[in-house]
Design an enzyme around this catalytic site. Structure first.
Site, PDB file in Angstrom:
ATOM      1  N   THR A 182       0.822  -1.206   0.000  1.00  0.00           N
ATOM      2  CA  THR A 182       0.000   0.000   0.000  1.00  0.00           C
ATOM      3  C   THR A 182       0.860   1.262   0.000  1.00  0.00           C
ATOM      4  O   THR A 182       1.992   1.246   0.494  1.00  0.00           O
ATOM      5  CB  THR A 182      -0.900  -0.001   1.260  1.00  0.00           C
ATOM      6  OG1 THR A 182      -1.508   1.281   1.408  1.00  0.00           O
ATOM      7  CG2 THR A 182      -0.100  -0.289   2.533  1.00  0.00           C
ATOM      8  N   ASP A 183       0.286   2.352  -0.485  1.00  0.00           N
ATOM      9  CA  ASP A 183       0.999   3.639  -0.438  1.00  0.00           C
ATOM     10  C   ASP A 183       1.093   4.179   0.989  1.00  0.00           C
ATOM     11  O   ASP A 183       1.859   5.109   1.251  1.00  0.00           O
ATOM     12  CB  ASP A 183       0.322   4.674  -1.351  1.00  0.00           C
ATOM     13  CG  ASP A 183      -1.137   4.964  -1.009  1.00  0.00           C
ATOM     14  OD1 ASP A 183      -1.694   4.353  -0.073  1.00  0.00           O
ATOM     15  OD2 ASP A 183      -1.731   5.826  -1.696  1.00  0.00           O
ATOM     16  N   GLU A 184       0.314   3.583   1.910  1.00  0.00           N
ATOM     17  CA  GLU A 184       0.315   4.105   3.288  1.00  0.00           C
ATOM     18  C   GLU A 184       1.646   3.899   3.986  1.00  0.00           C
ATOM     19  O   GLU A 184       1.894   4.508   5.031  1.00  0.00           O
ATOM     20  CB  GLU A 184      -0.804   3.447   4.101  1.00  0.00           C
ATOM     21  CG  GLU A 184      -2.166   3.776   3.556  1.00  0.00           C
ATOM     22  CD  GLU A 184      -3.283   3.391   4.503  1.00  0.00           C
ATOM     23  OE1 GLU A 184      -3.025   3.198   5.703  1.00  0.00           O
ATOM     24  OE2 GLU A 184      -4.420   3.281   4.031  1.00  0.00           O
ATOM     25  N   TYR A 239      -1.771  -0.703  11.152  1.00  0.00           N
ATOM     26  CA  TYR A 239      -1.924  -1.321   9.827  1.00  0.00           C
ATOM     27  C   TYR A 239      -0.754  -0.980   8.915  1.00  0.00           C
ATOM     28  O   TYR A 239      -0.060  -1.865   8.395  1.00  0.00           O
ATOM     29  CB  TYR A 239      -3.245  -0.883   9.163  1.00  0.00           C
ATOM     30  CG  TYR A 239      -3.267  -1.162   7.666  1.00  0.00           C
ATOM     31  CD1 TYR A 239      -3.262  -2.464   7.188  1.00  0.00           C
ATOM     32  CD2 TYR A 239      -3.263  -0.118   6.741  1.00  0.00           C
ATOM     33  CE1 TYR A 239      -3.249  -2.730   5.821  1.00  0.00           C
ATOM     34  CE2 TYR A 239      -3.256  -0.373   5.374  1.00  0.00           C
ATOM     35  CZ  TYR A 239      -3.242  -1.682   4.921  1.00  0.00           C
ATOM     36  OH  TYR A 239      -3.218  -1.933   3.568  1.00  0.00           O
ATOM     37  N   LYS A 257       2.339  -3.286   7.332  1.00  0.00           N
ATOM     38  CA  LYS A 257       2.557  -3.433   5.876  1.00  0.00           C
ATOM     39  C   LYS A 257       3.973  -2.989   5.513  1.00  0.00           C
ATOM     40  O   LYS A 257       4.639  -3.621   4.697  1.00  0.00           O
ATOM     41  CB  LYS A 257       1.527  -2.618   5.082  1.00  0.00           C
ATOM     42  CG  LYS A 257       0.098  -3.152   5.125  1.00  0.00           C
ATOM     43  CD  LYS A 257      -0.053  -4.566   4.547  1.00  0.00           C
ATOM     44  CE  LYS A 257       0.179  -4.616   3.061  1.00  0.00           C
ATOM     45  NZ  LYS A 257      -0.130  -5.973   2.513  1.00  0.00           N
TER      46      LYS A 257
HETATM   47  P1  NAD Z   1      -9.495  -7.456   2.513  1.00  0.00           P
HETATM   48  O1  NAD Z   1      -9.472  -7.169   3.962  1.00  0.00           O
HETATM   49  O2  NAD Z   1     -10.723  -7.186   1.732  1.00  0.00           O
HETATM   50  O3  NAD Z   1      -9.120  -8.994   2.262  1.00  0.00           O
HETATM   51  C1  NAD Z   1      -8.106  -9.646   2.981  1.00  0.00           C
HETATM   52  C2  NAD Z   1      -8.268 -11.142   2.771  1.00  0.00           C
HETATM   53  O4  NAD Z   1      -7.174 -11.803   3.443  1.00  0.00           O
HETATM   54  C3  NAD Z   1      -9.563 -11.721   3.348  1.00  0.00           C
HETATM   55  O5  NAD Z   1     -10.145 -12.603   2.425  1.00  0.00           O
HETATM   56  C4  NAD Z   1      -9.094 -12.463   4.606  1.00  0.00           C
HETATM   57  O6  NAD Z   1      -9.919 -13.568   4.927  1.00  0.00           O
HETATM   58  C5  NAD Z   1      -7.699 -12.892   4.180  1.00  0.00           C
HETATM   59  N1  NAD Z   1      -6.818 -13.114   5.346  1.00  0.00           N
HETATM   60  C6  NAD Z   1      -6.631 -12.303   6.415  1.00  0.00           C
HETATM   61  N2  NAD Z   1      -5.776 -12.867   7.281  1.00  0.00           N
HETATM   62  C7  NAD Z   1      -5.385 -14.052   6.735  1.00  0.00           C
HETATM   63  C8  NAD Z   1      -4.497 -15.075   7.142  1.00  0.00           C
HETATM   64  N3  NAD Z   1      -3.820 -15.019   8.308  1.00  0.00           N
HETATM   65  N4  NAD Z   1      -4.323 -16.141   6.324  1.00  0.00           N
HETATM   66  C9  NAD Z   1      -5.012 -16.222   5.151  1.00  0.00           C
HETATM   67  N5  NAD Z   1      -5.871 -15.292   4.725  1.00  0.00           N
HETATM   68  C10 NAD Z   1      -6.051 -14.222   5.504  1.00  0.00           C
HETATM   69  O7  NAD Z   1      -8.250  -6.659   1.906  1.00  0.00           O
HETATM   70  P2  NAD Z   1      -8.082  -5.924   0.492  1.00  0.00           P
HETATM   71  O8  NAD Z   1      -8.617  -4.546   0.589  1.00  0.00           O
HETATM   72  O9  NAD Z   1      -8.539  -6.849  -0.584  1.00  0.00           O
HETATM   73  O10 NAD Z   1      -6.496  -5.804   0.451  1.00  0.00           O
HETATM   74  C11 NAD Z   1      -5.705  -6.827  -0.170  1.00  0.00           C
HETATM   75  C12 NAD Z   1      -4.259  -6.411  -0.145  1.00  0.00           C
HETATM   76  O11 NAD Z   1      -4.098  -5.181  -0.864  1.00  0.00           O
HETATM   77  C13 NAD Z   1      -3.705  -6.141   1.260  1.00  0.00           C
HETATM   78  O12 NAD Z   1      -2.386  -6.623   1.321  1.00  0.00           O
HETATM   79  C14 NAD Z   1      -3.737  -4.628   1.381  1.00  0.00           C
HETATM   80  O13 NAD Z   1      -2.726  -4.176   2.260  1.00  0.00           O
HETATM   81  C15 NAD Z   1      -3.440  -4.229  -0.049  1.00  0.00           C
HETATM   82  N6  NAD Z   1      -3.956  -2.894  -0.467  1.00  0.00           N
HETATM   83  C16 NAD Z   1      -5.275  -2.596  -0.318  1.00  0.00           C
HETATM   84  C17 NAD Z   1      -5.752  -1.363  -0.782  1.00  0.00           C
HETATM   85  C18 NAD Z   1      -7.215  -0.994  -0.675  1.00  0.00           C
HETATM   86  O14 NAD Z   1      -7.571   0.130  -1.031  1.00  0.00           O
HETATM   87  N7  NAD Z   1      -8.088  -1.875  -0.234  1.00  0.00           N
HETATM   88  C19 NAD Z   1      -4.872  -0.459  -1.376  1.00  0.00           C
HETATM   89  C20 NAD Z   1      -3.515  -0.803  -1.507  1.00  0.00           C
HETATM   90  C21 NAD Z   1      -3.078  -2.048  -1.059  1.00  0.00           C
HETATM   91  O1  TDX Z   2     -16.845   5.994   7.630  1.00  0.00           O
HETATM   92  C1  TDX Z   2     -15.786   6.470   7.223  1.00  0.00           C
HETATM   93  N1  TDX Z   2     -15.686   7.824   7.081  1.00  0.00           N
HETATM   94  C2  TDX Z   2     -14.573   8.436   6.626  1.00  0.00           C
HETATM   95  O2  TDX Z   2     -14.530   9.675   6.513  1.00  0.00           O
HETATM   96  C3  TDX Z   2     -14.657   5.656   6.862  1.00  0.00           C
HETATM   97  C4  TDX Z   2     -14.722   4.156   7.000  1.00  0.00           C
HETATM   98  C5  TDX Z   2     -13.533   6.285   6.392  1.00  0.00           C
HETATM   99  N2  TDX Z   2     -13.476   7.642   6.277  1.00  0.00           N
HETATM  100  C6  TDX Z   2     -12.266   8.273   5.705  1.00  0.00           C
HETATM  101  C7  TDX Z   2     -10.948   7.811   6.272  1.00  0.00           C
HETATM  102  C8  TDX Z   2     -10.020   7.946   5.079  1.00  0.00           C
HETATM  103  O3  TDX Z   2      -9.574   9.295   4.972  1.00  0.00           O
HETATM  104  O4  TDX Z   2     -12.247   7.884   4.324  1.00  0.00           O
HETATM  105  C9  TDX Z   2     -10.915   7.653   3.875  1.00  0.00           C
HETATM  106  C10 TDX Z   2     -10.800   6.216   3.378  1.00  0.00           C
HETATM  107  O5  TDX Z   2     -10.924   5.369   4.504  1.00  0.00           O
HETATM  108  P1  TDX Z   2     -10.762   3.772   4.409  1.00  0.00           P
HETATM  109  O6  TDX Z   2     -11.721   3.230   3.417  1.00  0.00           O
HETATM  110  O7  TDX Z   2     -10.772   3.224   5.782  1.00  0.00           O
HETATM  111  O8  TDX Z   2      -9.313   3.644   3.710  1.00  0.00           O
HETATM  112  P2  TDX Z   2      -7.837   4.137   4.140  1.00  0.00           P
HETATM  113  O9  TDX Z   2      -7.696   4.245   5.607  1.00  0.00           O
HETATM  114  O10 TDX Z   2      -7.481   5.296   3.280  1.00  0.00           O
HETATM  115  O11 TDX Z   2      -6.995   2.819   3.679  1.00  0.00           O
HETATM  116  C11 TDX Z   2      -7.356   2.149   2.444  1.00  0.00           C
HETATM  117  O12 TDX Z   2      -6.435   2.455   1.433  1.00  0.00           O
HETATM  118  C12 TDX Z   2      -5.139   1.946   1.560  1.00  0.00           C
HETATM  119  C13 TDX Z   2      -7.419   0.638   2.652  1.00  0.00           C
HETATM  120  O13 TDX Z   2      -8.330   0.342   3.696  1.00  0.00           O
HETATM  121  C14 TDX Z   2      -6.058   0.078   2.950  1.00  0.00           C
HETATM  122  O14 TDX Z   2      -6.123  -1.333   3.034  1.00  0.00           O
HETATM  123  C15 TDX Z   2      -5.133   0.467   1.848  1.00  0.00           C
HETATM  124  O15 TDX Z   2      -3.825   0.076   2.174  1.00  0.00           O
END
Ligand code: NAD
Ligand code: TDX
Length: 334
Positions: free
Chosen positions: A120-122, A147, A151
């Site tokens: 992630t960019d975080e 988190y 990562k």
């Molecule tokens: P998510 O939370 O939707 O899915 C995570 C999955 O991993 C789930 O299916 C969960 O059951 C599985 N999991 C968790 N712990 C586990 C374990 N110990 N063993 C096996 N499986 C396990 O997450 P996502 O949003 O799909 O994110 C996927 C990846 O992308 C992550 O590595 C996250 O850091 C990265 N990422 C997410 C975003 C975003 O915006 N969602 C952005 C950048 C990077």
């Molecule tokens: O109810 C809400 N209200 C609100 O204002 C929630 C759930 C979030 N927010 C804000 C917080 C953040 O500024 O919205 C923005 C996005 O929030 P999230 O969806 O929780 O994402 P963020 O914390 O930015 O992280 C996401 O992007 C990077 C993913 O959850 C991560 O897994 C990924 O690495």
């Protein structure tokens, strides 16, 4: 080719598996997923007979060793992924993101299997609103939450295993994804499903925090580009020039669902809330030739809203528990 996808029942992983099965019939997919609260097997229903699904933990060493030993490529999506949860209980984040990633790295090292690490960019921390800078591959790591720090730890472990043990690895750090099959705890699905449930959307702080949105299909296309053309040992940032503040995104959702632009609550801010993320994806675009397809955020968002309208049976079972958990720490400010 035998592909092991960890976290394939989660948001991005399930979209990756669905598009891979549709577009690459030569790839045999095995999903390893622990089915935590964030995993949903139903996301893979449409292709259930075309993949192998293993219900298990990426920190289970014998299981991971066996599955990796049977694979040609591992793409590692599994993670604890929600910042708010990490602030309430960091332990599962250390278990999965740090111990789980180490378990996979030892297995790909032992079996000399190609590995792609999803991050992630975080890991780079945040930027000021008026800063012209964006994150690049050389921005120093500066994570803010449990988190993002786990990562960041996982990325550093991959770099160490590549350098010290010759593990054939690439890393990608992507910005905020949106699209179908995203858990209702996350910002965009939470607000859409609140409106579909007759609840008011919830905006943290003043709603000025900026996120750099990318459609999940563009992310996953970039992942395949890196797997096929990326240089081993390298990191690639993935982003689609989608910077928007949270209030702008929420107002777009309100408009698209026919609600007044002020029909939401300001609630308590997230502790340590990162102000702004922004990705410079020049390296991926110029060196590997990737470009995003979803250039119009509004139409991608509209399609996502339609998906949640049409797939209530997918998200409804998680909705009440998610909102009850938010209610423990969140209070309406105005
Ligand atoms: P998510 O939370 O939707 O899915 C995570 C999955 O991993 C789930 O299916 C969960 O059951 C599985 N999991 C968790 N712990 C586990 C374990 N110990 N063993 C096996 N499986 C396990 O997450 P996502 O949003 O799909 O994110 C996927 C990846 O992308 C992550 O590595 C996250 O850091 C990265 N990422 C997410 C975003 C975003 O915006 N969602 C952005 C950048 C990077
Ligand atoms: O109810 C809400 N209200 C609100 O204002 C929630 C759930 C979030 N927010 C804000 C917080 C953040 O500024 O919205 C923005 C996005 O929030 P999230 O969806 O929780 O994402 P963020 O914390 O930015 O992280 C996401 O992007 C990077 C993913 O959850 C991560 O897994 C990924 O690495």
């Amino acid at each position: 080719m035998k592909l092991l996808v960890t976290g394939g029942a989660g948001f991005i992983g399930s979209n990756f598996v669905l598009s891979t099965v549709a577009q690459r019939p030569e790839v045999e997919v095995t999903v390893l997923d622990a089915l935590t609260y964030a995993g949903n097997r139903a996301s893979l229903n449409s292709i259930a007979d075309r993949i192998d699904f293993v219900h298990g933990d990426i920190a289970d060493r014998p299981l991971v060793d066996r599955l990796v030993g049977e694979s040609d490529l591992v793409v590692h999506f599994a993670a604890e992924s929600h910042n708010d949860n990490s602030l309430n209980d960091p332990w599962p984040f250390v278990h999965t993101n740090v111990i789980g990633t180490t378990t996979l790295l030892q297995a790909v090292r032992d079996h000399d299997v190609r590995y792609h690490h999803i991050s992630t960019d975080e890991v780079y921390g945040d930027l000021e609103l008026d800063d012209p800078a964006r994150f690049t591959e050389s921005t120093p790591y500066n994570p803010s939450s449990p988190y993002s720090s786990t990562k960041a730890s996982s990325d550093l472990l991959v770099r160490a295993w590549a350098r010290s043990f010759g593990v054939r690895a690439t890393i990608s750090n992507c910005s905020n994804n949106y699209g179908p099959f995203q858990h209702v705890e996350k910002f965009i699905p939470r607000q859409i499903t609140n409106l579909l449930s007759g609840k008011r959307p919830k905006l943290y702080g003043a709603g000025q925090n900026v996120r750099d949105w990318i459609h999940v299909d563009d992310h996953n296309h970039a992942v395949w580009t890196i797997i096929e053309k990326g240089v081993l040992g390298e990191t690639y940032l993935i982003g689609a020039d989608g910077e928007k503040n949270n209030r702008e995104v929420l107002e777009e959702i309100l408009k698209e669902t026919g609600n007044p632009s002020d029909a939401f609550d300001f609630v308590t801010d997230r502790p340590g809330h990162d102000l702004r993320y922004a990705i410079d994806s020049t390296k991926l675009r110029t060196e590997l030739g990737w470009t995003p397809q979803y250039v119009d955020f509004r139409s991608g968002l509209k399609a996502t809203i339609d998906w949640y309208r049409e797939n209530e049976q997918w998200w409804r079972p998680q909705k009440d528990a998610t909102e009850s958990s938010y209610a423990l720490t969140e209070s309406v400010v105005s």
